[in-house]
Design a protein around this motif. Structure first.
Motif, PDB file in Angstrom:
ATOM      1  N   GLY A 141      18.801 -28.782 -52.436  1.00 16.55           N
ATOM      2  CA  GLY A 141      17.714 -28.566 -53.489  1.00 16.55           C
ATOM      3  C   GLY A 141      17.119 -29.030 -54.026  1.00 16.55           C
ATOM      4  O   GLY A 141      16.156 -29.323 -54.801  1.00 16.55           O
ATOM      5  N   GLY A 142      17.217 -30.449 -54.152  1.00 12.90           N
ATOM      6  CA  GLY A 142      17.055 -31.897 -55.118  1.00 12.90           C
ATOM      7  C   GLY A 142      15.660 -32.061 -54.206  1.00 12.90           C
ATOM      8  O   GLY A 142      14.496 -32.314 -54.536  1.00 12.90           O
ATOM      9  N   VAL A 143      15.359 -31.972 -52.398  1.00 14.73           N
ATOM     10  CA  VAL A 143      14.293 -31.936 -51.861  1.00 14.73           C
ATOM     11  C   VAL A 143      13.323 -30.891 -52.698  1.00 14.73           C
ATOM     12  O   VAL A 143      11.822 -31.405 -52.253  1.00 14.73           O
ATOM     13  N   LYS A 144      14.214 -29.763 -51.846  1.00 11.22           N
ATOM     14  CA  LYS A 144      12.938 -28.486 -52.070  1.00 11.22           C
ATOM     15  C   LYS A 144      12.857 -28.772 -53.592  1.00 11.22           C
ATOM     16  O   LYS A 144      10.407 -28.924 -53.932  1.00 11.22           O
ATOM     17  N   LEU A 145      12.918 -29.072 -54.479  1.00 13.35           N
ATOM     18  CA  LEU A 145      12.522 -29.395 -56.353  1.00 13.35           C
ATOM     19  C   LEU A 145      11.358 -30.477 -56.529  1.00 13.35           C
ATOM     20  O   LEU A 145      10.155 -30.487 -56.684  1.00 13.35           O
ATOM     21  N   GLY A 146      11.743 -31.706 -55.567  1.00 13.10           N
ATOM     22  CA  GLY A 146      10.414 -32.322 -55.000  1.00 13.10           C
ATOM     23  C   GLY A 146       9.234 -32.383 -55.000  1.00 13.10           C
ATOM     24  O   GLY A 146       8.546 -32.256 -55.090  1.00 13.10           O
ATOM     25  N   VAL A 147       9.539 -32.160 -53.579  1.00 21.07           N
ATOM     26  CA  VAL A 147       8.552 -31.813 -52.331  1.00 21.07           C
ATOM     27  C   VAL A 147       7.553 -30.487 -53.217  1.00 21.07           C
ATOM     28  O   VAL A 147       6.114 -30.324 -53.095  1.00 21.07           O
ATOM     29  N   GLY A 148       8.386 -29.410 -54.263  1.00 21.29           N
ATOM     30  CA  GLY A 148       7.894 -28.643 -54.240  1.00 21.29           C
ATOM     31  C   GLY A 148       7.104 -28.855 -55.593  1.00 21.29           C
ATOM     32  O   GLY A 148       5.999 -28.520 -55.507  1.00 21.29           O
ATOM     33  N   ALA A 149       7.130 -29.695 -56.534  1.00 22.56           N
ATOM     34  CA  ALA A 149       6.914 -29.883 -57.964  1.00 22.56           C
ATOM     35  C   ALA A 149       5.277 -30.948 -57.671  1.00 22.56           C
ATOM     36  O   ALA A 149       4.486 -30.610 -57.710  1.00 22.56           O
ATOM     37  N   PHE A 150       5.552 -31.594 -56.348  1.00 21.24           N
ATOM     38  CA  PHE A 150       4.570 -33.218 -56.025  1.00 21.24           C
ATOM     39  C   PHE A 150       3.274 -31.692 -55.579  1.00 21.24           C
ATOM     40  O   PHE A 150       2.142 -32.027 -55.917  1.00 21.24           O
ATOM     41  N   ASN A 151       3.728 -30.877 -54.064  1.00 20.88           N
ATOM     42  CA  ASN A 151       2.770 -30.115 -53.932  1.00 20.88           C
ATOM     43  C   ASN A 151       1.295 -29.308 -54.928  1.00 20.88           C
ATOM     44  O   ASN A 151       0.934 -29.240 -54.464  1.00 20.88           O
ATOM     45  N   LEU A 152       2.755 -28.826 -55.639  1.00 19.49           N
ATOM     46  CA  LEU A 152       1.717 -28.063 -56.896  1.00 19.49           C
ATOM     47  C   LEU A 152       1.213 -28.396 -58.323  1.00 19.49           C
ATOM     48  O   LEU A 152       0.180 -27.803 -57.762  1.00 19.49           O
ATOM     49  N   THR A 153       1.967 -29.599 -58.045  1.00 21.17           N
ATOM     50  CA  THR A 153       0.682 -30.350 -58.846  1.00 21.17           C
ATOM     51  C   THR A 153      -0.447 -30.435 -57.914  1.00 21.17           C
ATOM     52  O   THR A 153      -1.322 -30.871 -58.777  1.00 21.17           O
ATOM     53  N   LEU A 154      -0.434 -31.636 -57.010  1.00 21.69           N
ATOM     54  CA  LEU A 154      -1.656 -32.443 -56.736  1.00 21.69           C
ATOM     55  C   LEU A 154      -2.269 -31.086 -56.487  1.00 21.69           C
ATOM     56  O   LEU A 154      -3.505 -31.709 -56.809  1.00 21.69           O
TER      57      LEU A 154
END
Length: 615
Positions: free
Chosen positions: A277-290
């Protein structure tokens, strides 16, 4: 039931198989793996070494009955995660101080307790936009980051995985170490979010050195009349670049951990759902924002190793939101922010309302009074065109009512008729009325009689509800003008006939007058006005919100004078002794923020005294 085996600490490693045992079966949990020598992982280490314990599936090895059951790092991690989810549950039911108090005893030892504590402070800062809240959250997140650093391997995931010669395997990390990596990356990510929040909060970041030295400030090019002052987060360009490197380290760590989860060698540990869940949160946040950045900026970022894929980011966050992990609610909040705000600010405005409502529904069912979810629910209603007409009409009537009899009134409306129309404009969202709407309706009811008694200063009262005096108070001329209006209202109340609303109206005027006096530096007069409200507590009939707010304002006044112990007592009284009044949640947010600030100041003063004595 699993059996227990004692092993030296340096043999405890997170792996998908038991090397050297001759058995290729999958354990599905943390197992022992010696990283030197060829002995069986099930053999006991030499006596005298620090021993850890591991749970193995039944039938693997017979354990000695004399060996005691000792808490493993994995079971301790599981316990910490359970406690942090309990604290998060308290926070989402508006029990803010209870959540923080529950976490605080272990914030110095448990990385998840420290991270959760800092995350709650950050969410509070994002809701209040108060500079002190933001700074407090940033400091706590920094402490959480340092604690996570102590739990990481000496050679971090980012550094190790970047090496093409010595690429370590997953078996070289304990489960606690792999969780430390994702927690560390999350701290960096949240600190970056706080940086942007600081810049946008009231025009800039509160940094004493920058305020004293103009070379550290960047002023708006619109000229000296511009009120916005943007301050650099770091003291100089070198530290600013270092901050960028930290964000890149967070990104790289998440990227490598994502590859790890996708690999065939990945083994799910006992707490894998929280890790994933922590990995998905970070990867998702970075990809979506960038992915939402302009092409020119994105190309530059790609040059230094960043990349963003919107669809992949949304997929990761959606998977994280649907899982039963510690970070599921954070994934939901990010998705709701994207659907209800970012698509307007950085996108085309085509909002996926259905998806937002789908995400929100289970949380509204579980937390029907949760402030965060009610906020998003209200935002969705606004997007759908369901504007809060009651508050709008109330404010229009409030401003009209403050014109004099001989003044020209715009709009051509009669304020009494407008006030009378407010209760009929009630709008329910998720079965609940908006707090400001309920406040407006309650205040308007006094106009329903055939001979209504006017509200004294309704527009200035609503300005207090929206915390407008904190902004106006920075301009002495504006504050003087408002004080003049309030003083005239006070004189009219004193001269007018007594009625059932007299005490309430007098106390309201004293609260607003005290605020103006405070910002004008007339501290003693401000204190007298705030105290007079508490003295009239038993006489107040309707506006019971005035009492806890007067205590709050008096506490804030004391804090500015360094009287933090007195302030804390007032804040505790405001929180514990008054319930079921108008705008209660908003007041509790402010009480909680002030309490944390006062306690932090007390602790810093004690440390300073101890340091001076030791010198």
């Amino acid at each position: 039931m699993g059996r227990w085996l004692s092993l030296p600490e340096d043999q405890v490693r997170w792996s998908h198989q038991l090397q050297g045992s001759g058995h290729s079966g999958h354990l599905g949990s943390v197992v022992g793996e010696p990283h030197r020598g060829t002995g069986n992982a099930g053999e006991r280490g030499p006596r005298g070494e620090g021993a850890g314990v591991l749970a193995l599936d039944s039938g693997w090895l017979d354990s000695s009955p004399s060996l005691p059951l000792i808490r493993t790092p994995e079971s301790s991690l599981h316990e910490a995660l359970d406690q942090c989810m309990t604290a998060l549950d308290l926070f989402l039911t508006n029990q803010f101080s209870e959540a923080l108090s529950y976490l605080k005893p272990r914030t110095k030892e448990s990385m998840y307790h420290s991270l959760t504590y800092a995350t709650i402070l950050e969410m509070q800062a994002m809701m209040t936009f108060d500079p002190q809240d933001i700074l407090l959250a940033g400091n706590m997140m920094k402490e959480a980051q340092l604690l996570c650093q102590r739990h990481r391997r000496k050679s971090s995931v980012t550094d190790s995985f970047s090496s093409l010669v010595h690429r370590p395997t997953l078996g070289q990390f304990t489960e606690e170490e792999i969780h430390a990596e994702v927690c560390y990356a999350e701290c960096l990510l949240q600190r970056a979010a706080l940086t942007f929040l600081q810049v946008s909060s009231q025009g800039g970041v509160v940094r004493p050195r920058a305020l004293q030295d103009p070379s550290h400030a960047y002023r708006c090019p619109l000229g000296p009349g511009c009120q916005h002052l943007f301050l650099l987060q770091d003291e100089n360009m070198v530290s600013f670049i270092k901050g960028g490197i930290k964000v890149r380290n967070s990104y790289q760590t998440y990227k490598e951990l994502d590859s790890l989860v996708q690999s065939s060698q990945y083994c799910k540990g006992e707490n894998h759902r929280h890790f994933e869940g922590g990995v998905k949160l970070g990867v998702g946040a970075f990809n979506l924002t960038l992915s939402m950045l302009p092409t020119r900026i994105l190309r530059l970022l790609e040059f230094v190793g960043f990349s963003g894929n919107k669809d992949y980011g949304l997929l990761q966050l959606e998977e994280g939101a649907s899982g039963h992990s510690f970070r599921a609610v954070l994934c939901v909040m990010l998705l709701l922010c994207y659907h209800t705000f970012l698509t307007f600010v950085l996108g085309t405005g085509n909002v996926n309302i259905e998806e937002a409502e789908k995400l929100l529904k289970p949380y509204l069912n579980r937390y029907p009074k949760g402030a965060i979810f009610l906020f998003f629910s209200g935002r969705i209603e606004v997007i759908k065109g369901n504007i809060d007409a009651a508050t709008y009409i109330y404010m229009k009537a409030a401003y009209l009512s403050m014109f004099g009899k001989e003044d020209y009134k715009p709009f051509g409306d009669d304020e009494v008729e407008l006030f009378r129309a407010v209760p009929g404009l009630k709008l329910k969202i998720a079965g609940k009325s908006l707090p400001t709407e309920k406040f407006a309706i309650r205040k308007s009811r006094r106009y329903l009689s055939s001979n209504p008694i006017s509200l004294p200063v309704p527009a200035l009262e609503m300005m207090y509800i929206w915390n407008g005096y904190a902004v106006i108070g920075k301009q002495p001329k504006l504050t003087d003008g408002i004080l003049e209006i309030i003083t005239k209202a006070e004189e009219m109340l004193e001269k007018g006939p007594e009625n059932e609303y007299s005490v309430d109206d007098e106390c309201l005027v004293k609260l607003l007058k005290g605020l103006c006096l405070k910002y004008l530096g007339r501290v003693q007069e401000a204190e007298e006005n705030f105290r007079s409200i508490s003295a009239s507590e038993k006489k107040i009939k309707y506006d019971h919100y005035l009492i806890p707010n007067a205590l709050l304002e008096l506490a804030l006044l004391f804090m500015e004078q360094g009287r933090n112990e007195e302030a804390i007592k007032l804040l505790e009284s405001a929180k514990q002794n008054y319930k079921n009044y108008s705008m209660e949640s908003r007041t509790h947010f402010r009480i909680q923020a002030a309490t944390l600030q006062a306690k932090s100041s007390l602790e810093n003063n004690r440390r300073a005294m101890v340091s001076s004595v030791s010198l």
